[in-house]
Design a protein around this motif. Structure first.
Motif, PDB file in Angstrom:
ATOM      1  N   ALA A   1      -7.860  14.278 -17.814  1.00  0.00           N
ATOM      2  CA  ALA A   1      -7.822  15.098 -19.026  1.00  0.00           C
ATOM      3  C   ALA A   1      -8.407  14.314 -20.193  1.00  0.00           C
ATOM      4  O   ALA A   1      -8.093  13.141 -20.372  1.00  0.00           O
ATOM      5  CB  ALA A   1      -6.380  15.482 -19.336  1.00  0.00           C
TER       6      ALA A   1
ATOM      7  N   ILE B   1      -8.697  14.574 -24.303  1.00  0.00           N
ATOM      8  CA  ILE B   1      -8.044  15.350 -25.356  1.00  0.00           C
ATOM      9  C   ILE B   1      -8.437  14.858 -26.736  1.00  0.00           C
ATOM     10  O   ILE B   1      -8.370  13.653 -27.012  1.00  0.00           O
ATOM     11  CB  ILE B   1      -6.509  15.296 -25.174  1.00  0.00           C
TER      12      ILE B   1
ATOM     13  N   ALA C   1      -9.278  19.334 -23.839  1.00  0.00           N
ATOM     14  CA  ALA C   1      -8.511  20.151 -24.775  1.00  0.00           C
ATOM     15  C   ALA C   1      -8.654  19.592 -26.178  1.00  0.00           C
ATOM     16  O   ALA C   1      -8.777  18.384 -26.371  1.00  0.00           O
ATOM     17  CB  ALA C   1      -7.030  20.161 -24.380  1.00  0.00           C
ATOM     18  N   GLY C   2      -8.643  20.489 -27.150  1.00  0.00           N
ATOM     19  CA  GLY C   2      -8.748  20.057 -28.546  1.00  0.00           C
ATOM     20  C   GLY C   2      -8.648  21.268 -29.445  1.00  0.00           C
ATOM     21  O   GLY C   2      -8.727  22.413 -28.968  1.00  0.00           O
TER      22      GLY C   2
ATOM     23  N   PRO D   1      -3.142  21.060 -25.264  1.00  0.00           N
ATOM     24  CA  PRO D   1      -3.203  19.899 -24.370  1.00  0.00           C
ATOM     25  C   PRO D   1      -2.371  20.069 -23.093  1.00  0.00           C
ATOM     26  O   PRO D   1      -2.699  19.468 -22.063  1.00  0.00           O
ATOM     27  CB  PRO D   1      -2.644  18.750 -25.225  1.00  0.00           C
TER      28      PRO D   1
ATOM     29  N   ALA E   1      -4.118  21.099 -19.875  1.00  0.00           N
ATOM     30  CA  ALA E   1      -5.091  20.067 -19.518  1.00  0.00           C
ATOM     31  C   ALA E   1      -4.392  18.881 -18.865  1.00  0.00           C
ATOM     32  O   ALA E   1      -4.903  18.258 -17.934  1.00  0.00           O
ATOM     33  CB  ALA E   1      -5.865  19.616 -20.767  1.00  0.00           C
TER      34      ALA E   1
ATOM     35  N   VAL F   1      -5.343  10.348 -18.512  1.00  0.00           N
ATOM     36  CA  VAL F   1      -5.655  11.054 -19.748  1.00  0.00           C
ATOM     37  C   VAL F   1      -6.416  10.114 -20.681  1.00  0.00           C
ATOM     38  O   VAL F   1      -6.034   8.953 -20.877  1.00  0.00           O
ATOM     39  CB  VAL F   1      -4.397  11.637 -20.421  1.00  0.00           C
TER      40      VAL F   1
ATOM     41  N   MET G   1      -7.430   9.833 -24.414  1.00  0.00           N
ATOM     42  CA  MET G   1      -7.214  10.364 -25.759  1.00  0.00           C
ATOM     43  C   MET G   1      -8.369   9.903 -26.639  1.00  0.00           C
ATOM     44  O   MET G   1      -8.674   8.714 -26.702  1.00  0.00           O
ATOM     45  CB  MET G   1      -5.890   9.827 -26.338  1.00  0.00           C
TER      46      MET G   1
ATOM     47  N   TYR H   1      -1.446  17.906 -30.763  1.00  0.00           N
ATOM     48  CA  TYR H   1      -2.330  17.299 -29.764  1.00  0.00           C
ATOM     49  C   TYR H   1      -1.970  15.863 -29.387  1.00  0.00           C
ATOM     50  O   TYR H   1      -2.467  15.344 -28.387  1.00  0.00           O
ATOM     51  CB  TYR H   1      -3.786  17.361 -30.242  1.00  0.00           C
TER      52      TYR H   1
END
Lengths: 320, 320, 320
Positions: free
Chosen positions: B164, B166, B192-193, B214, B217, B224, B226, B249
């Motif tokens: 993921a 993000i 995701a965002g 998030p 995702a 993940v 970030m 998020y």
């Protein structure tokens, strides 16, 4: 090679220190060092264990970079010191800063300074070799030497050539050092620039021919050196503007046609394209501006080699 | 090793230049070089006598430092050039500055630039290998490679993992290069965002699954990544504020619990603690953020090794 | 040499870490390294393949330069990192920046920081040796060591000497580290400065004699250390002005005559000539200010040698 038989000064301040033999010896040494930069391993152990301090009190990309590359190719260590990160901002004088650097036992101090005479002033007071990387409007000897090298490589000689220097003659350390070097090696030099960018006495002092218009200076020239216009400093003061300058003094195809066929075009960089010359001239085969950059590294390798510990050099070979 | 049998491009622009085999070969070479950084003598003679110019037109600590450490560990000389000290301020174009650097015969030019496409533009015009150290919102291939290396070292593979990503997908060169690299190596990627930080077409272009929240995702993710929120650029424009972003998020223990147990947490750094993730997540055993830094040096050593003089490398060994 | 039998700390934070034996061992090692800087080839392979990161969060010319020269003379690679070019401006904490540097496996981190305690804070959290290059008003141990070396070289000993320290005692890390080092080696220390630049308890804490006027402090002294007045910070606040300060506290021929004949004059530099001392004093034979600079390189070579990989050093020789 000639340099083995010559005495070399402690410092490089300007080209008036050098005879024809010295200049020729520097150019010859630089030819050898130029070959190093084209090798697979671009490095020789000549200055291994030596320390070269680069003290740039005035901003510079290419001269600083060129000296740094040159020193590293000779296996020297380098330390770069700019004015903003130095004690100068704490109110220390130039001499005190330089004395402090010298107390750390560097093997050479390369200095660029906005004040004419700074390298010479330091050279008389420090034991360490000083190499002038440009001081005010006074001198820029390594630039002139790389110009001489570029011309000699392309045309095979300097003697008897006609070289035109065009632009802000009055404020140009590049012009001054070039006039000295070119005349010493027997070139005929013409200069041209706007009245506000000329000074009297050039003819007497340097033996050059002075014109206010570029056309007669260019007439039959083998080489033209276009000087950089300091747009950021002078716009609106010494001349009406960049466009006006380009129209009267800028190098274009029509003006270049006045020179000899194949006339070389040099410029110390960075070029203001569309001002000192058109983009077409900048990119044409006669333009040797990037050759100048390549030769600059070789010239600085030669000078570091000749001036650093030159008392120890007798009998040694420059390349390994 | 694989790399002996592969053709390598002149420049590293983005990961879409590389096949699965290329990516695997880079990661394999980097594993070897990682071991060098753990030796008593952290240096190999691989690039002795070579010159790597680091041209950072945009500020950076860790990427510049990482490339510099990498080059020095390969025994190359390095010269760092920042935009502020360069001729760019004198109005020279990027191409002219780069051409001038090239005229000094460097063996590689590492460039970071705020304009997307700058490394590719230079790569097509210069003979010297160009390594993209991040260009605008376009690509950051060495960051993605070090992420891939960090994941593979920890989880043993990339293929079949769910990863993921993000944050600010739209403006992130890290996200873009990672999507390409992860998909090439067979991972399943979700992104995701906030709506203001997403662009359309990601699903079609990169084969990733797109979410606005998030949680989906992260669901069952092995890894993940970030992304960094550029607080200094965007606050008050693309999202209400750091606190609001963190709430919806940011990675916290509760959200991380949606992922697989032991899910790795990556971040390109520097982390805004309390925004992209809580301090607890930053310091938890699953956080491999400092591993990323360590691996970054190894990845850059591998790439410098593979691209510098790769025509000469045939038959030679990377380590000595 | 003594250092083989001594345990050395991981970090150099201040001189209170060191016994008489440790201090003597550092000075002895530095004497050996000083000789290296006078050789034709000013370099030993002691730290070949090691990486020293110079992290200067506060501006400095001579300390940064001195550490950089020292590291290069030991054949270490160096990377300099200033605050302006670092991620600090992106809001990263000092610890995070330092952890990121550490993740690249440097062999030592030299740090200058405006916050007292920063090197100690990092030292407790990182595995890498930390060398304090000056932190706030707390400590400047390498400066004190080079002062001790300069005194011992000239006068043959420290024990039993009377040393006066004059100036802004309250805000001076140089004074603090010197008081510790001088007392440990058996000197008698007097301090003097304006009331606004003194703190209570010095006599109890450091065993020094405190005066408000310079004359009694100087009376019969073997050595005087003049501190730098931070004109840029304090003018008009802690004292009426530079001229007033010079009149009451500045060192001139008349005041120096109160000390023993041949009394050494030290100053950490850069000197405000005409403020802390007259130009005549600055240039007189008793002034050893440039010796301090020369010795500074040797002291930093010794400390890098002693602290970098000191677990590996047993049985090895410092010089090759």
């Amino acid at each position: 090679m000639l340099y083995e038989h010559l005495l070399w000064p402690k410092d490089l301040i300007d080209l008036d220190q050098f005879t024809t033999e010295h200049l020729t010896a520097v150019l010859d040494a630089a030819e050898n060092f130029r070959e190093v930069s084209e090798r697979e391993i671009k490095k020789v152990p000549t200055l291994k264990g030596k320390l070269v301090v680069l003290f740039f009190h005035e901003n510079s990309t290419r001269t600083r970079l060129s000296f740094e590359v040159a020193a590293k190719r000779l296996s020297a260590d380098t330390i770069a010191l700019s004015a903003s990160g130095s004690s100068m901002s704490k109110g220390e004088t130039l001499l005190d800063t330089a004395r402090n650097i010298e107390a750390m036992n560097p093997d050479a101090l390369v200095i660029r300074h906005s004040a004419s005479g700074a390298p010479s002033y330091l050279g008389r007071r420090l034991k360490c070799p000083i190499l002038n990387a440009g001081d005010g409007a006074h001198a820029h000897p390594t630039q002139a030497l790389l110009d001489l090298m570029t011309i000699r490589r392309r045309l095979g000689r300097i003697e008897g050539l006609k070289v035109a220097i065009i632009g802000d003659i009055a404020h140009s350390r590049v012009a001054r050092s070039n006039m000295i070097g070119l005349k010493t090696l027997g070139a005929m030099v013409t200069v041209a620039g706007p009245p506000s960018m000329m000074v009297g006495g050039l003819s007497d002092e340097y033996g050059v021919q002075v014109y206010s218009r570029p056309e007669p200076a260019l007439d039959g020239a083998d080489v033209v050196i276009m000087l950089r216009i300091q747009l950021e400093r002078q716009s609106g003061r010494l001349f009406p503007g960049a466009r006006e300058y380009a129209r009267v003094y800028g190098l274009n195809a029509q003006r270049l046609a006045l020179a000899k066929p194949g006339c070389l075009v040099l410029h110390p960089g960075p070029v203001n394209q569309g001002v000192e010359m058109t983009p077409e001239i900048y990119d044409c085969p006669q333009s040797v501006i990037l050759d100048q950059v390549t030769n600059g590294v070789a010239i600085r390798m030669a000078l570091l080699f000749l001036l650093v510990d030159n008392s120890e050099r007798k009998g040694s070979q420059p390349l390994a």
